[in-house]
Design a protein around this motif. Structure first.
Motif, PDB file in Angstrom:
ATOM      1  N   GLY B  51       0.840  -1.198   0.000  1.00 53.67           N
ATOM      2  CA  GLY B  51       0.000   0.000   0.000  1.00 53.67           C
ATOM      3  C   GLY B  51       0.866   1.234   0.000  1.00 53.67           C
ATOM      4  N   GLU B  52       0.232   2.371   0.188  1.00 55.73           N
ATOM      5  CA  GLU B  52       0.954   3.643   0.214  1.00 55.73           C
ATOM      6  C   GLU B  52       0.531   4.419   1.454  1.00 55.73           C
ATOM      7  N   ILE B  53       1.466   5.203   1.990  1.00 47.83           N
ATOM      8  CA  ILE B  53       1.083   6.059   3.120  1.00 47.83           C
ATOM      9  C   ILE B  53       1.649   7.466   2.927  1.00 47.83           C
ATOM     10  N   ASN B  54       0.975   8.424   3.540  1.00 51.62           N
ATOM     11  CA  ASN B  54       1.384   9.830   3.492  1.00 51.62           C
ATOM     12  C   ASN B  54       2.253  10.162   4.696  1.00 51.62           C
ATOM     13  N   PRO B  55       3.049  11.221   4.589  1.00 50.19           N
ATOM     14  CA  PRO B  55       3.804  11.667   5.761  1.00 50.19           C
ATOM     15  C   PRO B  55       2.869  11.862   6.963  1.00 50.19           C
ATOM     16  N   GLY B  56       3.307  11.390   8.120  1.00 49.83           N
ATOM     17  CA  GLY B  56       2.507  11.500   9.336  1.00 49.83           C
ATOM     18  C   GLY B  56       1.571  10.325   9.550  1.00 49.83           C
ATOM     19  N   GLU B  57       1.402   9.484   8.517  1.00 50.81           N
ATOM     20  CA  GLU B  57       0.479   8.351   8.662  1.00 50.81           C
ATOM     21  C   GLU B  57       1.193   7.109   9.193  1.00 50.81           C
ATOM     22  N   HIS B  58       0.371   6.173   9.647  1.00 52.31           N
ATOM     23  CA  HIS B  58       0.879   4.947  10.262  1.00 52.31           C
ATOM     24  C   HIS B  58       0.230   3.739   9.606  1.00 52.31           C
ATOM     25  N   MET B  59       1.001   2.686   9.418  1.00 49.37           N
ATOM     26  CA  MET B  59       0.449   1.459   8.844  1.00 49.37           C
ATOM     27  C   MET B  59       0.905   0.275   9.695  1.00 49.37           C
ATOM     28  N   ARG B  60      -0.033  -0.516  10.175  1.00 51.50           N
ATOM     29  CA  ARG B  60       0.355  -1.727  10.917  1.00 51.50           C
ATOM     30  C   ARG B  60       0.301  -2.925   9.986  1.00 51.50           C
ATOM     31  N   VAL B  61       1.390  -3.677   9.933  1.00 50.33           N
ATOM     32  CA  VAL B  61       1.446  -4.900   9.134  1.00 50.33           C
ATOM     33  C   VAL B  61       1.689  -6.054  10.099  1.00 50.33           C
ATOM     34  N   THR B  62       0.932  -7.133   9.961  1.00 52.54           N
ATOM     35  CA  THR B  62       1.150  -8.282  10.837  1.00 52.54           C
ATOM     36  C   THR B  62       1.454  -9.514   9.986  1.00 52.54           C
ATOM     37  N   SER B  63       2.042 -10.517  10.631  1.00 55.77           N
ATOM     38  CA  SER B  63       2.376 -11.743   9.888  1.00 55.77           C
ATOM     39  C   SER B  63       1.093 -12.443   9.423  1.00 55.77           C
ATOM     40  N   ARG B  64      -0.019 -12.145  10.105  1.00 56.63           N
ATOM     41  CA  ARG B  64      -1.297 -12.735   9.673  1.00 56.63           C
ATOM     42  C   ARG B  64      -1.793 -12.131   8.363  1.00 56.63           C
ATOM     43  N   ASP B  65      -1.336 -10.904   8.062  1.00 58.89           N
ATOM     44  CA  ASP B  65      -1.723 -10.271   6.797  1.00 58.89           C
ATOM     45  C   ASP B  65      -1.010 -10.917   5.615  1.00 58.89           C
ATOM     46  N   MET B  66       0.043 -11.680   5.904  1.00 59.50           N
ATOM     47  CA  MET B  66       0.882 -12.245   4.844  1.00 59.50           C
ATOM     48  C   MET B  66       0.435 -13.660   4.504  1.00 59.50           C
ATOM     49  N   LYS B  67       0.564 -14.024   3.233  1.00 59.40           N
ATOM     50  CA  LYS B  67       0.292 -15.415   2.862  1.00 59.40           C
ATOM     51  C   LYS B  67       1.350 -16.316   3.512  1.00 59.40           C
ATOM     52  N   ASP B  68       0.988 -17.589   3.732  1.00 59.39           N
ATOM     53  CA  ASP B  68       1.916 -18.506   4.399  1.00 59.39           C
ATOM     54  C   ASP B  68       3.260 -18.574   3.691  1.00 59.39           C
ATOM     55  N   GLU B  69       3.216 -18.585   2.342  1.00 58.93           N
ATOM     56  CA  GLU B  69       4.480 -18.731   1.594  1.00 58.93           C
ATOM     57  C   GLU B  69       5.426 -17.542   1.825  1.00 58.93           C
ATOM     58  N   PHE B  70       4.873 -16.356   2.138  1.00 60.43           N
ATOM     59  CA  PHE B  70       5.736 -15.193   2.400  1.00 60.43           C
ATOM     60  C   PHE B  70       6.515 -15.404   3.701  1.00 60.43           C
ATOM     61  N   MET B  71       5.842 -16.075   4.669  1.00 64.12           N
ATOM     62  CA  MET B  71       6.427 -16.185   6.006  1.00 64.12           C
ATOM     63  C   MET B  71       7.158 -17.515   6.202  1.00 64.12           C
ATOM     64  N   ASN B  72       7.467 -18.223   5.107  1.00 62.46           N
ATOM     65  CA  ASN B  72       8.135 -19.528   5.214  1.00 62.46           C
ATOM     66  C   ASN B  72       9.426 -19.481   6.018  1.00 62.46           C
ATOM     67  N   THR B  73      10.167 -18.396   5.878  1.00 59.57           N
ATOM     68  CA  THR B  73      11.436 -18.282   6.611  1.00 59.57           C
ATOM     69  C   THR B  73      11.240 -17.559   7.944  1.00 59.57           C
ATOM     70  N   GLY B  74       9.997 -17.221   8.270  1.00 62.05           N
ATOM     71  CA  GLY B  74       9.710 -16.490   9.515  1.00 62.05           C
ATOM     72  C   GLY B  74      10.028 -15.010   9.414  1.00 62.05           C
ATOM     73  N   LEU B  75      10.398 -14.545   8.216  1.00 58.28           N
ATOM     74  CA  LEU B  75      10.809 -13.147   8.090  1.00 58.28           C
ATOM     75  C   LEU B  75      10.359 -12.546   6.767  1.00 58.28           C
ATOM     76  N   VAL B  76       9.635 -11.448   6.881  1.00 57.62           N
ATOM     77  CA  VAL B  76       9.345 -10.599   5.719  1.00 57.62           C
ATOM     78  C   VAL B  76       9.969  -9.250   6.037  1.00 57.62           C
ATOM     79  N   ILE B  77      10.606  -8.626   5.042  1.00 65.07           N
ATOM     80  CA  ILE B  77      11.150  -7.306   5.339  1.00 65.07           C
ATOM     81  C   ILE B  77      10.330  -6.248   4.610  1.00 65.07           C
ATOM     82  N   LEU B  78      10.074  -5.167   5.329  1.00 62.94           N
ATOM     83  CA  LEU B  78       9.230  -4.098   4.795  1.00 62.94           C
ATOM     84  C   LEU B  78      10.128  -2.980   4.288  1.00 62.94           C
TER      85      LEU B  78
END
Lengths: 277, 260
Positions: B51-78
């Motif tokens: 997604g996109e965010i504006n200056p001053g905005e906040h975005m929460r990302v959780t491992s539950r938002d990710m498909k299982d295959e993304f989290m195969n190594t236990g790590l996604v980098i943002l």
């Protein structure tokens, strides 16, 4: 030709950016975060002690002499001096703790907070060891270790490492080593305050000057000035912000401190979290 | 600059991204920015626009938002960036948009269960491909706390490689156990079987994978989590040539270990 020109322009732009940054850095940070202390000093952070009514404070004391200097075979009994400070930066007392031969010793700091130490709001740990080899090479042994905090009688601790190199110790004398500048600057905590939760902030002053800190809170798209805090050298201050459910806030601190970074305790109905800002 | 989104067995991770610099004098960004998630499949860094965010905005990302295959190594980098990213990359992008010097541009990463969360102020730079890890672990908690040792590693190269992680008794310098850790992953080692007490200081050593080491405590009884990273040995010192001191310290320790 076009490509060559574009690459040259990119190079020039990068150089200009670098020069602008250097000028700004000199303007805001020319003294560096910390002063170089004298002679054979050892250094410590100023570790916060949150109010004893709600919090139990621990320190995980590592035998830095053995670990950092590699003095594996040393049989000498090691000790540290714990300096306690009140909110105005005045020394409330000094205690000596022996490490025996442990690589690590857990100290329950809260157990010391009786009588003249009752008003203590921070402490520093100075290792009593021979660090001449380090000092000759321009380095100093620094205790920036790990505080554990337990909330309202829970057994489990939240840990946070040292936040700011603050105090140097040599021959029974202590000296603040943090720097501040001529210009005010903002330190913005890069953590959104999300409710429902209570946030406890503890600020310390690692410099030898009295520092004014103005706090600002971001609510509904605006920074609003909240309060003025005046910190004596080696003083500390704690304050609470309550964030209601579905509310979100940001916080920043305006001061002359090079790094006005608080330790933050987040408490909600079921849990707590501690981290540096 | 990258920010970690971790996952450890039974514990989901989160990352609170806040589009605000830590100071008002280094960098001013005024345009909306794209947030990408990157993960490795062992051959490529895969990327997806979150997604996109504006200056001053906040975005929460959780491992539950990710498909299982993304989290195969236990790590996604943002990765916040103004550039467009290909969906497959042979190495990590090098442009650092959210970047500052005093202090480093950070965000909040951690783990959560229900309303309970624990966090640290995170930033992630790719580590050298051939580094080592040597750390003293002071976070053993007694009682009903489950103690875990966590490592995270990110290298520009997307390959997933293993190496031994030696758990060492600091007094005898002898190996207590050998586990495996991997590159570009979050790895979890459970510590409660080793009988460590709160005054023990186990040493962890991995010869060829540099990592950021953490202590993670979890008490389901007290409904609490605890997370903090340990310092690299260079942080035992202030001023002077700390990297040289760190090299000497590591060499002394490694030479004294009995890795048989």
């Amino acid at each position: 030709m076009d490509r060559e020109f574009r690459l040259k322009m990119i190079f020039v732009m990068l150089q200009i950016k670098r020069i602008i940054f250097k000028v700004k850095y000199h303007f805001y940070m020319h003294k560096g975060l910390t002063r170089v202390p004298s002679g054979n000093s050892v250094i410590s952070d100023l570790f916060p002690i949150p109010p004893i009514e709600n919090w139990t404070t621990y320190f995980e004391l590592l035998n830095l002499d053995e670990l950092a200097l590699g003095n594996f075979e040393s049989q000498k009994k090691k000790s540290v001096l714990i300096y306690f400070f009140d909110q105005f930066g005045k020394i409330t007392g000094i205690r000596q703790v022996f490490q025996e031969n442990f690589a690590k010793l857990q100290i329950r700091i809260s157990d010391y907070l009786e009588r003249e130490l009752k008003s203590s709001t921070s402490f520093s740990i100075f290792h009593q060891c021979d660090s001449t080899v380090l000092n000759q090479r321009g380095s100093f042994l620094a205790e920036r270790g790990y505080c554990g905090y337990a909330y309202k009688g829970t057994g489990m601790k939240g840990y946070v490492h040292g936040n700011l190199d603050a105090v140097a110790f040599e021959n029974g004398q202590i000296a603040p080593i943090g720097n501040s500048g001529f210009w005010n600057r903002d330190y913005i905590v890069q953590h959104p305050l999300i409710g429902p939760a209570k946030y406890y902030f503890i600020l310390t002053n690692p410099t030898n000057k009295t520092i004014k800190i103005v706090t600002f809170i971001w609510r509904q798209d605006n920074w609003t000035r909240e309060k003025l805090i005046i910190l004596s050298p080696l003083g500390s201050h704690n304050f609470v912000i309550e964030v209601a459910a579905s509310e979100k806030m940001l916080i920043k601190f305006r001061s002359r401190l090079y790094l006005c970074r608080p330790v933050i305790f987040r408490v909600n109905e079921s849990s707590m979290d501690v981290f540096h800002g | 600059m990258f920010f970690p989104l971790m996952k450890s067995q039974n514990l989901d991770g989160f990352c609170d991204l806040l589009f605000l610099p830590p100071n008002n004098w280094e960098k001013k960004l005024i345009r909306r920015i794209s947030i990408f998630a990157l993960w490795t499949n062992g051959q490529f860094w895969k990327s997806i626009l979150l997604g996109e965010i504006n200056p001053g905005e906040h975005m929460r990302v959780t491992s539950r938002d990710m498909k299982d295959e993304f989290m195969n190594t236990g790590l996604v980098i943002l990765y916040p960036t103004y550039d467009k990213l290909e969906s497959s990359l042979t190495k990590l992008p090098i442009k650092r948009t959210w970047h500052s010097e005093v202090s480093a541009w950070r965000n909040t990463s951690g783990f959560y269960v229900g309303e309970v969360q624990t966090s640290y102020q995170s930033e992630l730079n790719p580590l050298p491909e051939r580094g080592s890890l040597l750390t003293f672990h002071p976070f053993i908690q007694p009682g009903n706390v489950e103690n875990r040792f966590i490592t995270i590693n990110v290298t520009s190269n997307p390959a997933i490689r293993n190496d031994n992680l030696y758990i060492i008794d600091i007094k005898t310098r002898k190996v207590i156990d050998v586990k495996s850790i991997t590159t570009n992953s979050t790895c979890t080692i459970y510590l409660d079987n080793y009988g460590f007490t709160q005054n023990d200081l186990p040493l962890f050593y991995c010869p060829s994978i540099a990592s950021i080491p953490f202590g993670l405590g979890y008490s389901s009884e007290e409904n609490m989590l605890s997370l903090e990273h340990t310092h690299p040995p260079a942080k035992f010192f202030l001023h002077g040539n700390r990297n040289e001191l760190q090299s000497n310290l590591k060499r002394k320790w490694i030479e004294s270990l009995d890795l048989k």
